[in-house]
Design an enzyme around this catalytic site. Structure first.
Site, PDB file in Angstrom:
ATOM      1  N   HIS A 346      -1.254  -1.580  11.521  1.00 12.43           N
ATOM      2  CA  HIS A 346      -2.456  -1.860  10.708  1.00 12.43           C
ATOM      3  C   HIS A 346      -3.458  -2.771  11.384  1.00 12.43           C
ATOM      4  CE1 HIS A 346      -1.071  -0.120   6.843  1.00 12.43           C
ATOM      5  NE2 HIS A 346       0.144  -0.423   7.318  1.00 12.43           N
ATOM      6  N   LYS A 532     -13.699  -8.448   0.756  1.00 16.51           N
ATOM      7  CA  LYS A 532     -12.566  -8.292   1.680  1.00 16.51           C
ATOM      8  C   LYS A 532     -12.141  -9.680   2.122  1.00 16.51           C
ATOM      9  CE  LYS A 532     -15.482  -5.662   4.044  1.00 16.51           C
ATOM     10  NZ  LYS A 532     -14.686  -4.450   4.140  1.00 16.51           N
ATOM     11  N   ARG A 533     -11.000  -9.794   2.781  1.00 17.15           N
ATOM     12  CA  ARG A 533     -10.598 -11.098   3.287  1.00 17.15           C
ATOM     13  C   ARG A 533     -11.674 -11.659   4.206  1.00 17.15           C
ATOM     14  NH1 ARG A 533      -5.278 -13.117   2.275  1.00 17.15           N
ATOM     15  NH2 ARG A 533      -5.797 -14.732   3.777  1.00 17.15           N
ATOM     16  N   LYS A 538     -14.764  -9.434  10.471  1.00 22.15           N
ATOM     17  CA  LYS A 538     -15.375  -8.659   9.380  1.00 22.15           C
ATOM     18  C   LYS A 538     -16.853  -9.012   9.210  1.00 22.15           C
ATOM     19  CE  LYS A 538     -10.973  -8.320   6.866  1.00 22.15           C
ATOM     20  NZ  LYS A 538     -10.637  -6.893   6.692  1.00 22.15           N
ATOM     21  N   THR A 640     -10.445  -0.148   3.279  1.00 20.92           N
ATOM     22  CA  THR A 640     -10.221   0.725   2.130  1.00 20.92           C
ATOM     23  C   THR A 640     -11.229   0.424   1.023  1.00 20.92           C
ATOM     24  OG1 THR A 640      -8.418  -0.781   1.565  1.00 20.92           O
ATOM     25  CG2 THR A 640      -7.792   1.368   2.435  1.00 20.92           C
ATOM     26  N   LYS A 644     -13.352   2.920  -1.748  1.00 24.60           N
ATOM     27  CA  LYS A 644     -13.471   2.678  -3.197  1.00 24.60           C
ATOM     28  C   LYS A 644     -14.937   2.581  -3.599  1.00 24.60           C
ATOM     29  CE  LYS A 644      -9.199   0.204  -2.694  1.00 24.60           C
ATOM     30  NZ  LYS A 644      -8.630  -1.079  -2.271  1.00 24.60           N
TER      31      LYS A 644
HETATM   32  C1  26V Z   1      -0.225 -10.356   9.412  1.00 22.51           C
HETATM   33  C2  26V Z   1       0.379 -11.485   8.999  1.00 22.51           C
HETATM   34  C3  26V Z   1       0.774 -12.448  10.007  1.00 22.51           C
HETATM   35  C4  26V Z   1       1.694 -13.514   9.509  1.00 22.51           C
HETATM   36  C5  26V Z   1       1.355 -14.024   8.161  1.00 22.51           C
HETATM   37  C6  26V Z   1       1.226 -12.941   7.128  1.00 22.51           C
HETATM   38  C7  26V Z   1       0.592 -11.716   7.638  1.00 22.51           C
HETATM   39  C8  26V Z   1       0.200 -10.762   6.740  1.00 22.51           C
HETATM   40  C9  26V Z   1      -0.405  -9.617   7.174  1.00 22.51           C
HETATM   41  C10 26V Z   1      -0.629  -9.412   8.506  1.00 22.51           C
HETATM   42  C11 26V Z   1      -1.242  -8.155   9.008  1.00 22.51           C
HETATM   43  C12 26V Z   1      -2.418  -7.784   8.287  1.00 22.51           C
HETATM   44  C13 26V Z   1      -2.836  -6.441   8.707  1.00 22.51           C
HETATM   45  C14 26V Z   1      -3.742  -5.840   7.704  1.00 22.51           C
HETATM   46  O1  26V Z   1      -3.813  -6.225   6.555  1.00 22.51           O
HETATM   47  N1  26V Z   1      -4.440  -4.836   8.117  1.00 22.51           N
HETATM   48  C15 26V Z   1      -5.363  -4.117   7.265  1.00 22.51           C
HETATM   49  O2  26V Z   1      -4.677  -2.969   6.794  1.00 22.51           O
HETATM   50  C16 26V Z   1      -5.481  -2.181   5.957  1.00 22.51           C
HETATM   51  C17 26V Z   1      -4.630  -1.052   5.448  1.00 22.51           C
HETATM   52  O3  26V Z   1      -4.287  -0.212   6.490  1.00 22.51           O
HETATM   53  C18 26V Z   1      -6.709  -1.685   6.715  1.00 22.51           C
HETATM   54  O4  26V Z   1      -7.513  -0.955   5.835  1.00 22.51           O
HETATM   55  C19 26V Z   1      -7.489  -2.846   7.282  1.00 22.51           C
HETATM   56  O5  26V Z   1      -8.536  -2.376   8.087  1.00 22.51           O
HETATM   57  C20 26V Z   1      -6.572  -3.737   8.092  1.00 22.51           C
HETATM   58  O6  26V Z   1      -7.255  -4.917   8.489  1.00 22.51           O
END
Ligand code: 26V
Length: 801
Positions: A346, A532-533, A538, A640, A644
């Protein structure tokens, strides 16, 4: 159920439970009773679904995800059961309002952002397409922090979402399993010529599942989302009389890591990952054993999908059980594991790639560590003769004292997919190119999708009604049918109705903005949305600089005929991500300045909603005219919210990044506002190192003016942040090229203004966006996963509810 029966049952159930009448009860209590009644319908289907899976020995997929963001479930369960209208009527008879009760439900924030919400859209689509599938995750005691703004700064408060219990979960104590941590492990040779694995001094933790029903859309299917909670093992209480040990166990499922941008090597996070991976795999093994089939058939009955690398320990855990407990040979176990597991990537951001210190894994998970080393050793030995040392060592799992989870996930699975075409291409051609050379057949793309049920039918009932009366209701079951709406793009009556729907949705948001934030909004303004975050890539900052630019222009010349706009932001910043927090503070300061400037009036307004999450998204998205998808090309894996917003008729202002590219392909360039560099141009800058932000600052007068306003006190209350942002953009030559895309962005925004002034044209564009959003239904995405990765066939459903 007849409405009369419903009323009768409701009254009685309420009294049975609380010993007073429902009229005297609180909203939470009124909701609880309704939920009980809904559950009794769901549970019958749940049992029936399970019995069918078992009787047919259907292959099942287990979707392992560290995060789920389901949103409130009452209305979605009612919709999927096909009883939404009836229940609404029944409640009305009782003098209750469904909307009020629905709002009394907490929105469980068991995820950070896109990845978690995707998992929940997928759960809905898996059930709705009739795929035998289960979710597997963690029941965090505290979800993602609650965001408050104090003087414009983000403050994080604990999210005690279980305060009133969770009406949808069922605790399954009889399905608990034990997860082991630490201690020593010894391989003791046995009489059979192999060895037994003996553990000493391990910390044993009980993993107790809480199951949540996942109701399919009017097909009788109810799947399971299993969330694990860490508890002290029964009978071990003696051992755990030490407060410290008890606390340690409790902590494992206490909090969700509020960080989706940086990987910050926390021991506790590693414990969480192993905890739910191990618990999930153990319960799958137990399920499979009921069938009494040879182990070689395991991959014919089970697919394990890992959502990003967080559940990668599923791979060595499955190996461990097959080797140590079921006594399979390494080669047998390895074949089964690879055939069973598939992995979705992701993100390509290096800082989000998981790597664990080797010593940490060795101490915490000694047996898993041995297995990882052996997987690595065999991988290296096998690949060196084929690909040489250099390439092979770059793909090593264990390297420089670290364990690389993505490498383990790729080597130990049979499928790796990205989440949009561009993202998958970048993975194959660049980020994971070494692996692509080794295993081209493992790589594939699965463009993300969203569930139209939540994001259109529930979030936007007025648009749903307009679609139903215009094109019929077949689209509820087959979302590409939305394309029939295109035939109405020249129908003045339909366009007028579309305008009315949008206006009503904007009024709803305006009422919220007034109540919560004290800002008065005009629905004549264009509603411009970025939700978004908060992350530098972004580029919320690009949006903010554009607003500041407009503000400065209007101050200089109040006669400029800018289209009045409301800029809506929703974003949480990771608590440790101080730059992201500075951007929040800066935008809030900008909002205070602009919203209170009498010269500006309705021409510009900013609303930064507090505590953005699924429920707020449901309010904001239907009200949006413009969807801001402005990440630096190549950085946003998919996005995403872009899908939406499109589905709800917003026009995208976007870079050619993530799924924006595919959105533009479907909707047509004339209905999508592209700006900025594409991925190739960005890559070129990275290659030649030619980006020079200071040069842009010094030579572009508009950039110069807007950046000076960051540091000359123009925005009261954001001096420190203004300087910090200036430095990051200019002094440190911003790696996300905000200034490079600035000119193109403001030009495109002027075009947006012009288009919006021609309301007929605008509505036609909006209609085309809705009509072309069908392909982004998660149902299709899931059917592709099922067909191409999991090899599971959908059940057609019985529609006989
Ligand atoms: C990484 C970490 C690192 C440690 C702490 C907790 C944590 C939580 C999540 C992540 C990875 C985040 C990756 C993510 O959210 N990617 C997003 O995924 C979406 C669904 O596929 C996508 O639409 C977004 O573009 C993408 O940024």
């Amino acid at each position: 159920m007849q409405v009369k029966d419903f009323e009768k049952q409701y009254r009685k159930k309420f009294i049975d439970t609380f010993a007073y009448t429902y009229q005297e009860g609180s909203k939470v209590e009124q909701l609880a009773i309704l939920a009980e009644m809904v559950k009794s319908i769901i549970n019958e289907n749940w049992i029936a679904t399970n019995q069918r899976y078992q009787a047919n020995q259907d292959k099942q997929v287990f979707y392992f995800s560290m995060e789920f963001l389901p949103g409130r479930m009452l209305k979605s369960n009612l919709l999927n059961l096909g009883i939404l209208q009836d229940v609404e009527k029944g409640l009305k008879e009782l003098g209750l309002d469904l909307e009020d009760l629905a709002k009394a439900e907490v929105d469980p924030a068991l995820g950070n952002g896109g990845l978690g919400r995707l998992a929940s859209c997928f759960m809905d689509s898996i059930a709705s397409t009739g795929i035998a599938g289960n979710g597997n995750g963690i029941r965090y005691r505290y979800g993602l922090f609650k965001q408050k703004f104090v003087d414009g700064y983000q403050v994080e408060l604990p999210e005690n979402w279980l305060r009133n219990g969770n009406i949808w979960e069922v605790r399954k104590e009889n399905k608990a399993v034990t997860v082991r941590f630490g201690g020593d492990v010894q391989l003791v040779p046995n009489v059979g010529g192999s060895f037994d694995v003996v553990y000493k001094d391990t910390l044993n933790i009980l993993a107790v599942p809480y199951d949540v029903a996942q109701v399919g859309y009017q097909n009788g299917v109810v799947n399971n989302l299993r969330l694990w909670s860490a508890e002290i093992p029964y009978g071990d209480e003696e051992r755990f009389n030490l407060e410290k040990e008890r606390e340690e166990i409790k902590k494992i499922t206490e909090v969700l890591y509020p960080d989706d941008s940086n990987y910050d090597g926390q021991l506790l996070r590693l414990k969480q990952e192993y905890f739910f991976s191990s618990a999930g795999v153990q319960s799958i093994i137990r399920y499979f054993k009921k069938f009494d089939l040879p182990w070689s058939q395991f991959p014919d009955k089970i697919a394990i999908h890992i959502n990003d690398t967080h559940p990668t320990l599923c791979i060595p855990e499955l190996m461990r059980i097959l080797l140590d407990e079921e006594k399979l040979s390494w080669d047998q176990a390895w074949e089964i594991t690879k055939k069973t597991v598939s992995y979705t990537n992701h993100t390509i951001l290096q800082e989000a790639m998981e790597r664990w210190p080797q010593d940490m894994v060795k101490t915490l998970l000694p047996r898993i560590y041995q297995i990882i080393l052996e997987i690595n050793r065999r991988h290296i030995a096998k690949k060196i003769p084929l690909y040489g040392e250099e390439l092979t060592y770059r793909t090593a799992i264990v390297s420089q004292g670290q364990i690389k989870m993505a490498n383990l996930a790729i080597i130990g699975s049979h499928s790796i997919n990205g989440v949009a075409k561009l993202h998958s291409d970048i993975l194959m051609e660049s980020t994971l190119n070494d692996f692509y050379i080794m295993y081209p057949q493992k790589f594939n793309n699965k463009t993300n999708g969203i569930t139209q049920r939540r994001w259109l039918q529930l979030a936007n009932p007025e648009l749903t009604a307009l679609l139903d009366e215009t094109i019929g209701t077949e689209w509820h079951f087959n979302h590409t049918e939305l394309k029939l709406f295109k035939a109405y793009q020249n129908n003045a009556e339909v366009l007028e109705k579309l305008a009315v729907v949008k206006r009503h949705n904007k009024e709803k948001f305006a009422a919220y903005a007034l109540e919560k934030h004290g800002v008065v909004l005009s629905t004549d303004a264009l509603f411009d949305v970025q939700i978004k975050r908060l992350h530098a890539y972004k580029r919320q900052l690009l949006n903010a600089l554009h607003i500041l630019h407009r503000y400065l222009e209007l101050k200089e010349d109040p006669t400029i005929a800018y289209q009045p706009r409301v800029f809506i932001f929703g974003a949480k910043a990771a608590p440790s991500y101080s730059y992201a927090k500075s951007i929040i503070k800066f935008i809030n300061a900008l909002a205070t300045m602009i919203n209170n400037d009498k010269d500006i009036e309705d021409k510009l307004k900013i609303v930064f909603v507090e505590n953005y999450g699924v429920s707020l998204a449901e309010l904001i998205i239907p009200a949006a005219d413009v969807s801001e998808q402005i990440s630096l090309a190549g950085k946003e894996a998919s996005g995403t919210s872009n899908m939406k917003l499109m589905l709800n008729g917003a026009i995208t202002v976007g870079t050619l990044d993530g799924a924006n590219v595919e959105i533009r392909d479907y909707v047509g360039t004339e209905n999508f506002m592209t700006f900025g560099m594409d991925n190739e141009e960005v890559e070129e800058f990275y290659r030649n190192g030619n980006y020079n932000a200071r040069h842009i600052y010094e030579t572009n007068p508009r950039v110069h003016r807007v950046l000076n306003a960051l540091i000359d006190g123009t925005v009261p209350g954001a001096n420190g942040e203004g300087q910090e942002i200036f430095d990051s953009l200019v002094t440190y030559n911003d790696e996300y090229f905000v200034l490079k895309d600035f000119e193109s962005y403001i030009t495109t925004q002027l075009e947006v203004d012009a288009l919006y002034k021609d309301q007929v044209k605008w509505l036609q564009m909006s209609l085309n966006n809705i009509a072309n959003a069908g392909p982004f239904s998660a149902d299709y995405t899931i059917l592709r996963y099922a067909d191409e990765i999991w090899k599971i066939h959908p059940y057609k459903g019985d529609h006989s509810l």
